[in-house]
Write a protein that holds these residues in place. Structure first.
Motif, PDB file in Angstrom:
ATOM      1  N   LEU A   1     -11.210  63.130  26.283  1.00 30.16           N
ATOM      2  CA  LEU A   1     -12.435  62.316  26.569  1.00 30.16           C
ATOM      3  C   LEU A   1     -12.265  61.010  27.417  1.00 30.16           C
ATOM      4  O   LEU A   1     -12.903  60.949  28.549  1.00 30.16           O
ATOM      5  CB  LEU A   1     -13.300  62.070  25.331  1.00 30.16           C
ATOM      6  CG  LEU A   1     -14.491  63.301  25.431  1.00 30.16           C
ATOM      7  CD1 LEU A   1     -15.064  62.989  23.926  1.00 30.16           C
ATOM      8  CD2 LEU A   1     -15.416  63.333  26.419  1.00 30.16           C
ATOM      9  N   PRO A   2     -11.245  60.094  26.956  1.00 27.71           N
ATOM     10  CA  PRO A   2     -11.055  58.862  27.413  1.00 27.71           C
ATOM     11  C   PRO A   2     -10.658  59.064  28.911  1.00 27.71           C
ATOM     12  O   PRO A   2     -10.655  58.092  29.725  1.00 27.71           O
ATOM     13  CB  PRO A   2     -10.244  58.142  26.586  1.00 27.71           C
ATOM     14  CG  PRO A   2     -10.583  58.885  25.391  1.00 27.71           C
ATOM     15  CD  PRO A   2     -10.700  60.413  25.465  1.00 27.71           C
ATOM     16  N   VAL A   3      -9.829  60.289  29.189  1.00 31.16           N
ATOM     17  CA  VAL A   3      -9.269  60.411  30.490  1.00 31.16           C
ATOM     18  C   VAL A   3     -10.225  60.954  31.513  1.00 31.16           C
ATOM     19  O   VAL A   3     -10.432  60.658  32.375  1.00 31.16           O
ATOM     20  CB  VAL A   3      -7.983  61.315  30.360  1.00 31.16           C
ATOM     21  CG1 VAL A   3      -7.439  61.529  31.721  1.00 31.16           C
ATOM     22  CG2 VAL A   3      -6.886  60.675  29.326  1.00 31.16           C
ATOM     23  N   SER A   4     -10.914  62.049  30.914  1.00 32.69           N
ATOM     24  CA  SER A   4     -11.884  62.824  31.696  1.00 32.69           C
ATOM     25  C   SER A   4     -12.538  63.595  30.873  1.00 32.69           C
ATOM     26  O   SER A   4     -12.296  64.620  30.368  1.00 32.69           O
ATOM     27  CB  SER A   4     -11.284  63.708  32.899  1.00 32.69           C
ATOM     28  OG  SER A   4     -11.978  64.740  33.329  1.00 32.69           O
ATOM     29  N   ALA A   5     -14.067  63.221  30.789  1.00 32.20           N
ATOM     30  CA  ALA A   5     -15.002  63.991  30.117  1.00 32.20           C
ATOM     31  C   ALA A   5     -15.286  65.628  30.676  1.00 32.20           C
ATOM     32  O   ALA A   5     -15.249  66.413  29.927  1.00 32.20           O
ATOM     33  CB  ALA A   5     -16.255  63.564  30.153  1.00 32.20           C
ATOM     34  N   THR A   6     -14.864  65.814  31.929  1.00 33.17           N
ATOM     35  CA  THR A   6     -15.183  67.050  32.616  1.00 33.17           C
ATOM     36  C   THR A   6     -14.158  68.036  32.002  1.00 33.17           C
ATOM     37  O   THR A   6     -14.352  69.172  31.855  1.00 33.17           O
ATOM     38  CB  THR A   6     -15.034  66.716  34.134  1.00 33.17           C
ATOM     39  OG1 THR A   6     -15.879  65.891  34.529  1.00 33.17           O
ATOM     40  CG2 THR A   6     -15.331  68.163  34.762  1.00 33.17           C
ATOM     41  N   SER A   7     -12.884  67.183  32.094  1.00 36.67           N
ATOM     42  CA  SER A   7     -11.667  68.215  31.714  1.00 36.67           C
ATOM     43  C   SER A   7     -11.916  68.789  30.057  1.00 36.67           C
ATOM     44  O   SER A   7     -11.375  70.041  30.011  1.00 36.67           O
ATOM     45  CB  SER A   7     -10.329  67.330  31.575  1.00 36.67           C
ATOM     46  OG  SER A   7     -10.455  66.436  30.458  1.00 36.67           O
ATOM     47  N   VAL A   8     -12.603  68.244  29.169  1.00 33.68           N
ATOM     48  CA  VAL A   8     -13.028  68.756  27.916  1.00 33.68           C
ATOM     49  C   VAL A   8     -13.711  70.098  28.311  1.00 33.68           C
ATOM     50  O   VAL A   8     -13.468  71.293  27.860  1.00 33.68           O
ATOM     51  CB  VAL A   8     -13.557  67.822  27.025  1.00 33.68           C
ATOM     52  CG1 VAL A   8     -14.143  68.561  25.655  1.00 33.68           C
ATOM     53  CG2 VAL A   8     -13.037  66.769  26.856  1.00 33.68           C
ATOM     54  N   VAL A   9     -14.984  70.246  28.981  1.00 34.49           N
ATOM     55  CA  VAL A   9     -15.787  71.137  29.294  1.00 34.49           C
ATOM     56  C   VAL A   9     -14.903  72.315  30.131  1.00 34.49           C
ATOM     57  O   VAL A   9     -15.223  73.380  29.713  1.00 34.49           O
ATOM     58  CB  VAL A   9     -17.108  70.722  29.741  1.00 34.49           C
ATOM     59  CG1 VAL A   9     -17.978  72.220  30.019  1.00 34.49           C
ATOM     60  CG2 VAL A   9     -17.859  69.542  28.819  1.00 34.49           C
ATOM     61  N   ALA A  10     -14.177  71.810  30.880  1.00 33.87           N
ATOM     62  CA  ALA A  10     -13.446  72.522  31.872  1.00 33.87           C
ATOM     63  C   ALA A  10     -12.487  73.643  30.962  1.00 33.87           C
ATOM     64  O   ALA A  10     -12.406  74.788  31.307  1.00 33.87           O
ATOM     65  CB  ALA A  10     -12.789  71.885  33.072  1.00 33.87           C
ATOM     66  N   LEU A  11     -11.903  72.893  29.913  1.00 32.98           N
ATOM     67  CA  LEU A  11     -10.798  73.727  29.033  1.00 32.98           C
ATOM     68  C   LEU A  11     -11.753  74.752  28.381  1.00 32.98           C
ATOM     69  O   LEU A  11     -11.148  75.729  28.348  1.00 32.98           O
ATOM     70  CB  LEU A  11     -10.140  72.525  28.215  1.00 32.98           C
ATOM     71  CG  LEU A  11      -9.199  73.142  27.156  1.00 32.98           C
ATOM     72  CD1 LEU A  11      -8.215  73.948  28.078  1.00 32.98           C
ATOM     73  CD2 LEU A  11      -8.529  72.071  26.543  1.00 32.98           C
ATOM     74  N   ALA A  12     -12.865  74.364  27.853  1.00 33.21           N
ATOM     75  CA  ALA A  12     -13.496  75.249  27.193  1.00 33.21           C
ATOM     76  C   ALA A  12     -14.051  76.526  28.056  1.00 33.21           C
ATOM     77  O   ALA A  12     -13.947  77.404  27.500  1.00 33.21           O
ATOM     78  CB  ALA A  12     -14.856  74.511  26.619  1.00 33.21           C
ATOM     79  N   THR A  13     -14.371  75.997  29.379  1.00 30.49           N
ATOM     80  CA  THR A  13     -14.827  77.121  29.964  1.00 30.49           C
ATOM     81  C   THR A  13     -13.641  78.239  30.538  1.00 30.49           C
ATOM     82  O   THR A  13     -13.569  79.270  30.366  1.00 30.49           O
ATOM     83  CB  THR A  13     -15.075  76.408  31.481  1.00 30.49           C
ATOM     84  OG1 THR A  13     -16.203  75.648  31.249  1.00 30.49           O
ATOM     85  CG2 THR A  13     -15.687  77.569  32.400  1.00 30.49           C
ATOM     86  N   VAL A  14     -12.416  77.607  30.595  1.00 26.89           N
ATOM     87  CA  VAL A  14     -11.208  78.180  30.723  1.00 26.89           C
ATOM     88  C   VAL A  14     -10.989  79.296  29.502  1.00 26.89           C
ATOM     89  O   VAL A  14     -10.702  80.524  29.682  1.00 26.89           O
ATOM     90  CB  VAL A  14      -9.999  77.490  31.167  1.00 26.89           C
ATOM     91  CG1 VAL A  14      -8.794  78.146  30.899  1.00 26.89           C
ATOM     92  CG2 VAL A  14     -10.246  76.834  32.342  1.00 26.89           C
ATOM     93  N   LEU A  15     -10.820  78.752  28.327  1.00 25.46           N
ATOM     94  CA  LEU A  15     -10.692  79.440  27.430  1.00 25.46           C
ATOM     95  C   LEU A  15     -11.861  80.564  26.980  1.00 25.46           C
ATOM     96  O   LEU A  15     -11.398  81.837  26.781  1.00 25.46           O
ATOM     97  CB  LEU A  15     -10.574  78.487  25.923  1.00 25.46           C
ATOM     98  CG  LEU A  15      -9.607  77.541  25.895  1.00 25.46           C
ATOM     99  CD1 LEU A  15      -9.896  76.528  24.579  1.00 25.46           C
ATOM    100  CD2 LEU A  15      -8.521  78.306  25.531  1.00 25.46           C
ATOM    101  N   VAL A  16     -13.234  80.518  27.349  1.00 26.89           N
ATOM    102  CA  VAL A  16     -13.833  81.514  27.020  1.00 26.89           C
ATOM    103  C   VAL A  16     -13.793  82.562  28.252  1.00 26.89           C
ATOM    104  O   VAL A  16     -13.896  83.925  27.907  1.00 26.89           O
ATOM    105  CB  VAL A  16     -15.452  80.836  27.312  1.00 26.89           C
ATOM    106  CG1 VAL A  16     -16.392  82.141  27.234  1.00 26.89           C
ATOM    107  CG2 VAL A  16     -15.751  80.112  26.263  1.00 26.89           C
TER     108      VAL A  16
END
Length: 234
Positions: free
Chosen positions: A196-211
């Motif tokens: 999150l402190p680095v990139s909030a987008t990356s958190v959701v992007a990682l979730a997207t990739v996992l699903v």
């Protein structure tokens, strides 16, 4: 009656653990980035709604209400998809997880555009979409019915892990699966908080990739698992 997996045991468990990690990621994202609201943990939101009615509580009641509404709508959607397609398990799971992937991708786009800030319109849209995905996932997993891998609620998993353990006087069955579920949720939360402190987008992007990966696994197929092997029936 639980719907048998179109995959063998290990790929099915791996997909479920990936979805459990997604829950850790998106709830961490929503709580820390969108203003102390959960999108998958509805018990917390109901408590926030009740506590937020008190003057001086300083809780975003509207955010919790949005999350509960989105979750219910997502669960209804998941139920409808299951009712239409569960007789074809592979197609059903791919359809549900692909829908979830698309909604997560939309949230990632909102985040990268700087629209998802606490209290803003973009944040409420993000909360609604994330809650929709969580409701859809929970509804799908409920119909799937893989024991101890419900991907969101760890209370029952922890009770099973301890009450059924040798120390608790039980047979000690399914300990690795239950520990894996706890570890996946914890891992998702840890990774989400670190990113999150680095990139909030990356958190959701990682979730997207996992699903998307879970959807791809079910789409690609493999050796179907029997109901007994996947559900852990002796």
């Amino acid at each position: 009656m639980a719907i048998p997996s179109p995959l063998s045991n290990r790929p099915t468990v791996a997909a479920m653990l990936a979805l459990t990690a997604v829950t850790g990621l998106i709830d961490t994202f929503s709580y820390l980035h969108l203003g102390h609201v959960f999108v998958a943990y509805m018990t917390g939101n109901i408590i926030f709604l009740g506590a937020g009615l008190q003057p001086g509580a300083h809780l975003l009641v509207a955010a919790s209400a949005t999350a509960v509404g989105g979750f219910v709508l997502g669960s209804l959607t998941g139920g409808r998809i299951a009712a239409q397609l569960s007789h074809r398990p592979r197609r059903w799971l791919v359809a549900a997880l692909t829908t979830e992937t698309v909604m997560l991708a939309l949230v990632a786009l909102l985040t990268v555009g700087g629209q998802a800030t606490p209290g803003g319109r973009g944040a409420y849209v993000s909360i609604a979409l994330l809650a929709l995905t969580a409701g859809l996932q929970n509804s799908t997993v409920r119909h799937f019915g893989v024991p101890d891998l419900n991907t969101s609620v760890l209370t029952v998993t922890l009770i099973g892990l301890t009450a059924d353990s040798a120390l608790g006087g039980g047979p000690g069955a399914k300990a690795r699966r239950r520990l894996g579920s706890v570890a996946a949720m914890l891992g998702g939360a840890v990774v989400g908080a670190a990113l999150l402190p680095v990139s909030a987008t990356s958190v959701v992007a990682l979730a997207t990739v996992l699903v998307a990966s879970a959807a791809g696994a079910f789409a690609a197929g493999g050796t179907p698992g029997t109901a007994e092997s996947v559900l852990g029936v002796p």
